[in-house]
Design a protein around this motif. Structure first.
Motif, PDB file in Angstrom:
ATOM      1  N   TYR A  12       9.528   1.383   2.039  1.00 58.59           N
ATOM      2  CA  TYR A  12       8.703   1.278   0.827  1.00 58.59           C
ATOM      3  C   TYR A  12       8.025  -0.094   0.750  1.00 58.59           C
ATOM      4  CZ  TYR A  12       7.588   1.283  -4.205  1.00 58.59           C
ATOM      5  OH  TYR A  12       6.944   1.211  -5.431  1.00 58.59           O
ATOM      6  N   LEU A  13       8.780  -1.162   1.020  1.00 57.63           N
ATOM      7  CA  LEU A  13       8.207  -2.515   0.983  1.00 57.63           C
ATOM      8  C   LEU A  13       7.211  -2.726   2.127  1.00 57.63           C
ATOM      9  CD1 LEU A  13      11.395  -4.594   0.062  1.00 57.63           C
ATOM     10  CD2 LEU A  13       9.455  -4.064  -1.422  1.00 57.63           C
ATOM     11  N   ASP A  14       7.522  -2.170   3.307  1.00 54.91           N
ATOM     12  CA  ASP A  14       6.600  -2.293   4.447  1.00 54.91           C
ATOM     13  C   ASP A  14       5.301  -1.529   4.180  1.00 54.91           C
ATOM     14  OD1 ASP A  14       8.396  -3.838   5.813  1.00 54.91           O
ATOM     15  OD2 ASP A  14       9.191  -2.209   7.042  1.00 54.91           O
ATOM     16  N   ALA A  15       5.387  -0.443   3.371  1.00 54.47           N
ATOM     17  CA  ALA A  15       4.208   0.373   3.053  1.00 54.47           C
ATOM     18  C   ALA A  15       3.476  -0.153   1.820  1.00 54.47           C
ATOM     19  CB  ALA A  15       4.627   1.822   2.847  1.00 54.47           C
ATOM     20  N   GLN A  16       3.757  -1.370   1.443  1.00 56.32           N
ATOM     21  CA  GLN A  16       3.096  -2.017   0.314  1.00 56.32           C
ATOM     22  C   GLN A  16       3.313  -1.239  -0.995  1.00 56.32           C
ATOM     23  OE1 GLN A  16       1.868  -5.013   1.032  1.00 56.32           O
ATOM     24  NE2 GLN A  16       2.406  -4.567   3.173  1.00 56.32           N
ATOM     25  N   CYS A  17       4.554  -0.688  -1.125  1.00 56.80           N
ATOM     26  CA  CYS A  17       4.975   0.024  -2.342  1.00 56.80           C
ATOM     27  C   CYS A  17       4.134   1.270  -2.641  1.00 56.80           C
ATOM     28  CB  CYS A  17       4.954  -0.920  -3.555  1.00 56.80           C
ATOM     29  SG  CYS A  17       6.044  -2.361  -3.362  1.00 56.80           S
ATOM     30  N   GLU A  18       3.677   1.937  -1.600  1.00 56.21           N
ATOM     31  CA  GLU A  18       2.925   3.201  -1.750  1.00 56.21           C
ATOM     32  C   GLU A  18       3.884   4.360  -1.530  1.00 56.21           C
ATOM     33  OE1 GLU A  18      -0.135   3.957  -2.519  1.00 56.21           O
ATOM     34  OE2 GLU A  18      -0.790   1.865  -2.852  1.00 56.21           O
ATOM     35  N   PHE A  19       4.019   5.239  -2.547  1.00 55.90           N
ATOM     36  CA  PHE A  19       4.954   6.364  -2.465  1.00 55.90           C
ATOM     37  C   PHE A  19       4.566   7.358  -1.371  1.00 55.90           C
ATOM     38  CE2 PHE A  19       5.652   5.184  -7.025  1.00 55.90           C
ATOM     39  CZ  PHE A  19       6.986   4.818  -6.897  1.00 55.90           C
ATOM     40  N   SER A  20       3.264   7.683  -1.324  1.00 52.57           N
ATOM     41  CA  SER A  20       2.824   8.698  -0.353  1.00 52.57           C
ATOM     42  C   SER A  20       3.047   8.223   1.075  1.00 52.57           C
ATOM     43  CB  SER A  20       1.337   9.026  -0.573  1.00 52.57           C
ATOM     44  OG  SER A  20       1.134   9.539  -1.870  1.00 52.57           O
ATOM     45  N   GLU A  21       2.688   6.978   1.371  1.00 51.62           N
ATOM     46  CA  GLU A  21       2.855   6.425   2.725  1.00 51.62           C
ATOM     47  C   GLU A  21       4.330   6.369   3.108  1.00 51.62           C
ATOM     48  OE1 GLU A  21       1.752   4.882   6.427  1.00 51.62           O
ATOM     49  OE2 GLU A  21       0.670   5.998   4.882  1.00 51.62           O
ATOM     50  N   THR A  22       5.184   5.992   2.117  1.00 52.18           N
ATOM     51  CA  THR A  22       6.626   5.913   2.368  1.00 52.18           C
ATOM     52  C   THR A  22       7.187   7.295   2.682  1.00 52.18           C
ATOM     53  OG1 THR A  22       6.789   4.037   0.844  1.00 52.18           O
ATOM     54  CG2 THR A  22       8.839   5.184   1.426  1.00 52.18           C
ATOM     55  N   ALA A  23       6.754   8.298   1.880  1.00 52.00           N
ATOM     56  CA  ALA A  23       7.232   9.678   2.084  1.00 52.00           C
ATOM     57  C   ALA A  23       6.819  10.184   3.456  1.00 52.00           C
ATOM     58  CB  ALA A  23       6.673  10.583   0.981  1.00 52.00           C
ATOM     59  N   ARG A  24       5.576   9.843   3.870  1.00 46.47           N
ATOM     60  CA  ARG A  24       5.083  10.295   5.174  1.00 46.47           C
ATOM     61  C   ARG A  24       5.918   9.721   6.303  1.00 46.47           C
ATOM     62  NH1 ARG A  24       1.998   8.758   9.197  1.00 46.47           N
ATOM     63  NH2 ARG A  24       1.656   6.683   8.316  1.00 46.47           N
ATOM     64  N   LYS A  25       6.281   8.423   6.207  1.00 44.71           N
ATOM     65  CA  LYS A  25       7.038   7.766   7.274  1.00 44.71           C
ATOM     66  C   LYS A  25       8.496   8.250   7.319  1.00 44.71           C
ATOM     67  CE  LYS A  25       4.314   3.524   7.694  1.00 44.71           C
ATOM     68  NZ  LYS A  25       4.317   2.053   7.622  1.00 44.71           N
ATOM     69  N   LEU A  26       9.040   8.642   6.137  1.00 45.26           N
ATOM     70  CA  LEU A  26      10.448   9.073   6.101  1.00 45.26           C
ATOM     71  C   LEU A  26      10.595  10.590   6.262  1.00 45.26           C
ATOM     72  CD1 LEU A  26      11.799   6.879   3.138  1.00 45.26           C
ATOM     73  CD2 LEU A  26      12.272   6.602   5.574  1.00 45.26           C
ATOM     74  N   PHE A  27       9.429  11.288   6.280  1.00 41.78           N
ATOM     75  CA  PHE A  27       9.435  12.752   6.398  1.00 41.78           C
ATOM     76  C   PHE A  27      10.189  13.409   5.215  1.00 41.78           C
ATOM     77  CE2 PHE A  27       9.309  11.070  10.756  1.00 41.78           C
ATOM     78  CZ  PHE A  27       8.100  11.600  11.177  1.00 41.78           C
ATOM     79  N   VAL A  28       9.970  12.886   4.017  1.00 40.50           N
ATOM     80  CA  VAL A  28      10.564  13.467   2.803  1.00 40.50           C
ATOM     81  C   VAL A  28       9.468  13.676   1.764  1.00 40.50           C
ATOM     82  CG1 VAL A  28      12.826  12.406   3.183  1.00 40.50           C
ATOM     83  CG2 VAL A  28      11.104  11.191   1.846  1.00 40.50           C
TER      84      VAL A  28
END
Length: 557
Positions: free
Chosen positions: A488-504
């Motif tokens: 989440y912090l690496d994705a600059q606190c973007e929910f969609s980008e975080t979800a995409r990287k975690l596959f959730v």
């Protein structure tokens, strides 16, 4: 054959005074006769010098004049007389006659016996080696007097050229001209001088030891170099033109005596130079320690030592690698350490000149600091610095190695302290890596490097205080929360980008972030909280890495 003029270098004669007949001092001398008898003329011959007390004609000026006329007619050399023994002064009639005939009459001091002076003169006339020794001593005395009176190196070399009747040069240890006799000021000799300088620089080590060579324009004549020892590691050099055919009684011994006095003069000038160097280093210390508060004073004093405004400034720090038993043993001998440091200083100075760099050399403690200035600082300038350092390391001969630290460039003279400490830190970084003989360019430490330099107990306390129960995750849920925070912090606190990287799903991310903020009592969108969490996560990876390293060592042991 010797002349009366040549005798004044001898003991006794050097204190004698010419009373009359000065123009006859060039008369030749072949033998000496001592007599006070009235008929002495019967025992004299051409080129004989008479030594007398004057007793035979102390009361008869006319007889005195007659003797002078007879000796002149026989082409005798002259008369050495103890005038104070039986005369208060030379009779005026005798003086006028002697001046008219150019017949020298010389007053011998009463503290010297006629026999003693006769022995010195005869030894001088009959023994070539003794004559050369006398001449060498005469040269030594003359040059010593010039040294005491503060004559310059230029004056000493001019006098040497005059005494030897040969063009003479004085070169420093790099083969550069320090002084020259007037002969080299002539147009034709200018080219010859350049040939000599080129020839010397072609083989400096041999020239410093003393050698004889010829040059293309004067193949039938030789040029000789003679070492002149100074405080530097390498000697300066006297260069004498055509020294193998020196006019008698000049000799190598005379050149050596002159060289000794020239050596003392150079050492005296080097002592003055060292005092100037001390003042320069004091300025650098004040600049580095920020004791100079006025911008105007910084610019003025920097300019005095060759540093200009409006340039890019790079600091290169050099130090002698203090590794190994040899250096540790050397520390016991302060003189040897001083000589080693002077040697390194001289070499750095030589290389700066050879590379034609705009640079000023200072010392601070064990460090040699060079401030290099460039109109702009690009990869080309970096290559220039690297080449310069490599040349210094390659040309440094001895049991030790040199290491270098290079700073970033700074655009202002006021920022030189920053550049200096960067260069020193680069040196220390190399030593931390157990390197020696290295070149290290300063690299700004990233956050992880800075954190690793802190004590482990402080890191651990910060880590546990920040992440609380998540510091040591035990459940699957805690592990998922930690991983989600990182992404989440690496994705600059973007929910969609975080979800995409975690596959959730996006809502899953929202739930986990909300849960984390509740546990840690913070907001990950707050810059301060976000920074604290980021730092804590980095600390966690550092602690984990150290623990794994420790475990591996235990297994190996």
């Amino acid at each position: 054959m010797k002349t009366i003029n040549d005798l004044f270098i001898l003991e006794g004669m050097k204190e004698a005074v010419v009373l009359a007949g000065h123009r006859g001092l060039t008369r030749n001398v072949q033998s000496v006769n001592i007599s006070d008898t009235p008929d002495v003329i019967n025992f004299l011959a051409a080129n004989h010098l008479l030594l007398s007390t004057g007793y035979a004609f102390k009361d008869d000026t006319e007889k005195f004049c007659e003797l002078i006329k007879q000796m002149h007619a026989m082409n005798c050399s002259g008369l050495v007389i103890k005038i104070n023994r039986f005369f208060h002064q030379l009779p005026s009639e005798v003086k006028l006659l002697a001046d008219d005939l150019a017949f020298p009459i010389i007053d011998l001091p009463t503290n010297h016996t006629l026999g003693e002076v006769s022995r010195h003169i005869l030894n001088y006339l009959n023994d070539h080696e003794a004559e050369q020794l006398y001449y060498a001593l005469h040269v030594q005395r003359e040059f010593s007097n010039m040294l005491i009176k503060g004559y310059s190196l230029s004056a000493l070399i001019e006098q040497l050229g005059y005494l030897l009747a040969r063009p003479s040069l004085l070169l420093n240890h790099r083969g550069e001209k320090i002084a020259q006799s007037h002969d080299f000021a002539k147009g034709s000799m200018q080219e010859i001088k350049q040939e000599i300088l080129q020839k010397v620089k072609e083989d400096l080590p041999v020239a410093r030891e003393g050698t004889t060579f010829s040059i293309p324009s004067r193949e039938h004549q030789t040029i000789s170099t003679f070492p002149v020892q100074t405080k530097r590691q390498y000697p300066s050099m006297l260069v004498i033109f055509d020294s193998l055919t020196l006019p008698y009684p000049s000799s190598q011994m005379a050149i050596e005596q002159a060289g000794n006095v020239i050596s003392f003069t150079i050492i005296k000038e080097q002592a003055i130079e060292e005092n100037s160097r001390l003042l320069k280093n004091n300025f650098f210390a004040d600049l580095i320690e920020m004791k100079i508060h006025s911008d105007e004073e910084i610019f003025s004093r920097s300019n005095y030592y060759g540093l200009q405004k409006g340039m890019e400034n790079v600091c290169v720090v050099c130090t002698i690698d203090a590794q190994g038993e040899i250096y540790e043993t050397l520390q016991l001998y302060e003189k040897k350490v001083g000589e080693l440091h002077n040697s390194v200083y001289d070499q750095l100075e030589d290389e700066i000149i050879n590379e034609n760099l705009e640079a000023t050399l200072f010392t601070k403690g064990k460090y040699f600091a060079m401030i290099l200035q460039f109109p702009k600082y690009t990869d080309e300038e970096i290559n220039t610095i690297t080449k310069f350092i490599e040349n210094v390391q390659a040309n440094f001969h001895g049991d030790f190695t040199l290491s270098f630290g290079v700073s970033h460039s700074v655009p202002s003279l006021k920022e030189i302290p920053t550049a200096y400490y960067e260069a020193v830190e680069a040196i220390l970084t190399g030593y931390e890596q157990n390197l020696k003989g290295f070149i290290k360019y300063y690299k700004t430490r990233d956050l992880e490097e800075l954190l690793k330099s802190l004590p482990r107990k402080d890191l651990k306390a910060l880590y546990e205080t920040t992440l609380k129960s998540l510091a040591y995750p035990k459940t699957k849920e805690d592990l998922e929360l930690i991983k989600t925070i990182q992404v989440y912090l690496d994705a600059q606190c973007e929910f969609s980008e975080t979800a995409r990287k975690l596959f959730v799903h996006r809502n899953t991310v929202k739930y986990r972030i909300a849960k984390t903020e509740e546990v840690l009592n913070c907001s990950l969108r707050d810059p301060v909280d976000s920074l604290r969490i980021r730092v804590a996560l980095i600390i966690g990876s550092i602690l984990k890495e150290e623990d794994e390293t420790f475990s591996q060592r235990q297994v190996q042991d």
